[in-house]
Enzyme design. Structure first.
Site, PDB file in Angstrom:
ATOM      1  N   ARG A  40       3.312 -25.104  -8.445  1.00 56.93           N
ATOM      2  CA  ARG A  40       4.588 -25.653  -8.901  1.00 56.93           C
ATOM      3  C   ARG A  40       5.562 -25.769  -7.718  1.00 56.93           C
ATOM      4  O   ARG A  40       5.872 -26.866  -7.258  1.00 56.93           O
ATOM      5  CB  ARG A  40       5.185 -24.752 -10.006  1.00 56.93           C
ATOM      6  CG  ARG A  40       6.306 -25.369 -10.802  1.00 56.93           C
ATOM      7  CD  ARG A  40       7.656 -25.355 -10.107  1.00 56.93           C
ATOM      8  NE  ARG A  40       8.115 -24.005  -9.792  1.00 56.93           N
ATOM      9  CZ  ARG A  40       9.155 -23.747  -9.032  1.00 56.93           C
ATOM     10  NH1 ARG A  40       9.846 -24.728  -8.488  1.00 56.93           N
ATOM     11  NH2 ARG A  40       9.502 -22.507  -8.768  1.00 56.93           N
ATOM     12  N   ASP A  41       6.002 -24.655  -7.219  1.00 62.59           N
ATOM     13  CA  ASP A  41       7.017 -24.639  -6.151  1.00 62.59           C
ATOM     14  C   ASP A  41       6.507 -25.368  -4.904  1.00 62.59           C
ATOM     15  O   ASP A  41       7.233 -26.145  -4.272  1.00 62.59           O
ATOM     16  CB  ASP A  41       7.335 -23.172  -5.818  1.00 62.59           C
ATOM     17  CG  ASP A  41       8.613 -22.995  -5.012  1.00 62.59           C
ATOM     18  OD1 ASP A  41       8.974 -23.910  -4.257  1.00 62.59           O
ATOM     19  OD2 ASP A  41       9.232 -21.933  -5.123  1.00 62.59           O
ATOM     20  N   HIS A  63      11.548 -13.446  -5.629  1.00 60.40           N
ATOM     21  CA  HIS A  63      11.009 -14.736  -5.175  1.00 60.40           C
ATOM     22  C   HIS A  63      11.616 -15.008  -3.802  1.00 60.40           C
ATOM     23  O   HIS A  63      12.765 -15.400  -3.689  1.00 60.40           O
ATOM     24  CB  HIS A  63      11.391 -15.818  -6.194  1.00 60.40           C
ATOM     25  CG  HIS A  63      10.924 -17.196  -5.839  1.00 60.40           C
ATOM     26  ND1 HIS A  63       9.923 -17.841  -6.532  1.00 60.40           N
ATOM     27  CD2 HIS A  63      11.321 -18.060  -4.878  1.00 60.40           C
ATOM     28  CE1 HIS A  63       9.735 -19.041  -5.999  1.00 60.40           C
ATOM     29  NE2 HIS A  63      10.574 -19.212  -4.996  1.00 60.40           N
ATOM     30  N   HIS A  74      11.639 -16.518   0.219  1.00 57.82           N
ATOM     31  CA  HIS A  74      11.194 -17.587   1.117  1.00 57.82           C
ATOM     32  C   HIS A  74      11.139 -17.063   2.551  1.00 57.82           C
ATOM     33  O   HIS A  74      11.791 -16.074   2.888  1.00 57.82           O
ATOM     34  CB  HIS A  74      12.131 -18.795   1.008  1.00 57.82           C
ATOM     35  CG  HIS A  74      11.807 -19.675  -0.161  1.00 57.82           C
ATOM     36  ND1 HIS A  74      11.694 -21.038  -0.068  1.00 57.82           N
ATOM     37  CD2 HIS A  74      11.556 -19.366  -1.454  1.00 57.82           C
ATOM     38  CE1 HIS A  74      11.395 -21.533  -1.257  1.00 57.82           C
ATOM     39  NE2 HIS A  74      11.313 -20.553  -2.117  1.00 57.82           N
ATOM     40  N   CYS A 104      12.750 -26.493  -1.837  1.00 57.79           N
ATOM     41  CA  CYS A 104      13.460 -26.977  -3.018  1.00 57.79           C
ATOM     42  C   CYS A 104      13.930 -28.383  -2.713  1.00 57.79           C
ATOM     43  O   CYS A 104      14.634 -28.600  -1.730  1.00 57.79           O
ATOM     44  CB  CYS A 104      14.650 -26.093  -3.359  1.00 57.79           C
ATOM     45  SG  CYS A 104      15.629 -26.776  -4.720  1.00 57.79           S
ATOM     46  N   ASN A 155       7.821 -20.823   0.874  1.00 55.09           N
ATOM     47  CA  ASN A 155       7.757 -19.558   0.140  1.00 55.09           C
ATOM     48  C   ASN A 155       7.009 -18.544   0.985  1.00 55.09           C
ATOM     49  O   ASN A 155       6.271 -18.890   1.896  1.00 55.09           O
ATOM     50  CB  ASN A 155       6.967 -19.761  -1.156  1.00 55.09           C
ATOM     51  CG  ASN A 155       7.766 -20.484  -2.203  1.00 55.09           C
ATOM     52  OD1 ASN A 155       8.646 -19.916  -2.818  1.00 55.09           O
ATOM     53  ND2 ASN A 155       7.480 -21.759  -2.383  1.00 55.09           N
TER      54      ASN A 155
HETATM   55 ZN    ZN Z   1      10.394 -20.873  -3.908  1.00 50.83          ZN
END
Ligand code: ZN
Length: 323
Positions: free
Chosen positions: A27-28, A221, A223, A254, A263
């Site tokens: 996803r990310d 979460h 980065h 993002c 990430n």
């Molecule tokens: Zn992320």
């Protein structure tokens, strides 16, 4: 949902996992690269990570295809990923409509991004923070009606700073996390969407979050934009956090936060924990092999990771630290 629930059915020879590695790459990661990975390739990658012992994967984002064409096959990916035994299939939903589609596809867990930065919230979802909390409430109501067993997580994005706004006041971050839980989220985690966080700040914020929310304090979460991803994960671990988002090959960023990149790399994170004697339930060799599936699905796209490049240390035996 507790980590025990995820692993109860496992009969792995490895030790009982002490942390949950929640893989967000499909996803990310995939939403931040220009190329769209074909559906079959996504599934091959997800399967390869599942084989390594990864037990939670955020596989898609339910957003309009015109905004993120990389995620146009979200329902299909969720449906197919739910066939994998013991895997918690998670999806990001920014609104009630997305949640409806995700639940219809059979998703196991929902995550809703709620930005702590006023500017990022408007750029990312075109809503104020208050409107986003109301959206979360609508999603929580829907979940209660249609799928009461599906956990709902709020991810407080830009919790450590924002490329658009700069500083994000800590009081506002904590207040927002509490509002999200009051609106019906089962837990609220903190995201360093743009890679501004440092370990002292991570300790401070997670300590406050846990003081306010107890067991409803959610995932970290992080980065790796400024190279502090692992240090920040360790700081969160020392504050009691046990769920960590990470992305294979360090993909991610993002689309609405300029300059955000990378990430924390799943392979490096798993190596750090395993080398410390903290069991992850993930087989490092198999995890590193899964990179081949990622690279095959995204030819030419750079992938990152220190451990995969350097290899495991001589004589390293996974799980040996506690034996
Ligand atoms: Zn992320």
């Amino acid at each position: 949902m507790t980590i025990e629930t995820f692993f109860r059915s496992e009969s792995r020879a490895m030790r009982f996992p002490e942390v949950l590695i929640s893989e967000v790459g499909p996803r990310d990661g995939l939403q931040s690269v220009a190329t769209t990975m074909p559906t079959d390739a996504k599934l091959r990658w997800i399967e390869a990570m599942h084989r390594s012992g990864i037990r939670e994967i955020e596989v898609a984002s339910f957003v309009p295809a015109r905004l993120l064409p990389q995620m146009a096959d979200a329902a299909d990916v969720v449906r197919r990923a739910t066939q994998l035994q013991g895997l918690t299939v998670m999806a990001l939903v920014p609104n009630r409509k997305g949640a409806e589609a995700a639940l219809a596809a059979g998703v196991h867990k929902l995550t809703v991004p709620v930005s702590a930065s006023v500017a990022h919230s408007l750029a990312n979802v075109r809503k104020t923070r208050e409107q986003m909390v109301e959206e979360l409430r609508a999603i929580a109501d829907l979940r209660r009606e249609r799928a009461p067993g599906v956990p709902l997580e709020a991810g407080i994005s830009t919790a450590f700073g924002c490329t658009l706004q700069g500083e994000v006041p800590e009081d506002e971050v904590i207040r927002l996390a509490v509002q999200c839980v009051e609106a019906g989220a089962d837990e609220a985690g903190l995201s360093d969407t743009v890679g501004y966080a440092n370990p002292a700040q991570v300790r401070r914020l997670f300590r406050r979050l846990r003081a306010e929310l107890g067991e409803r304090a959610g995932a970290a979460h992080m980065h790796n934009t400024r190279g502090l991803g692992l240090a920040n994960c360790l700081a969160a671990y020392e504050e009691g956090v046990r769920t960590f988002d990470a992305s294979q090959g360090g993909l991610g960023g993002c689309p609405y936060a300029p300059g955000a990149s990378g990430n924390v790399v799943t392979e490096d994170l798993v190596f750090m924990f395993e080398a410390m004697g903290v069991a992850t339930g993930v087989d490092l060799d198999r995890l590193m092999s899964a990179r081949a599936a990622l690279m095959a699905g995204l030819p030419g796209e750079p992938v990152y990771g220190m451990t995969p490049e350097a290899g495991l240390p001589k004589g390293f035996v996974q799980g040996a630290a506690h034996v």
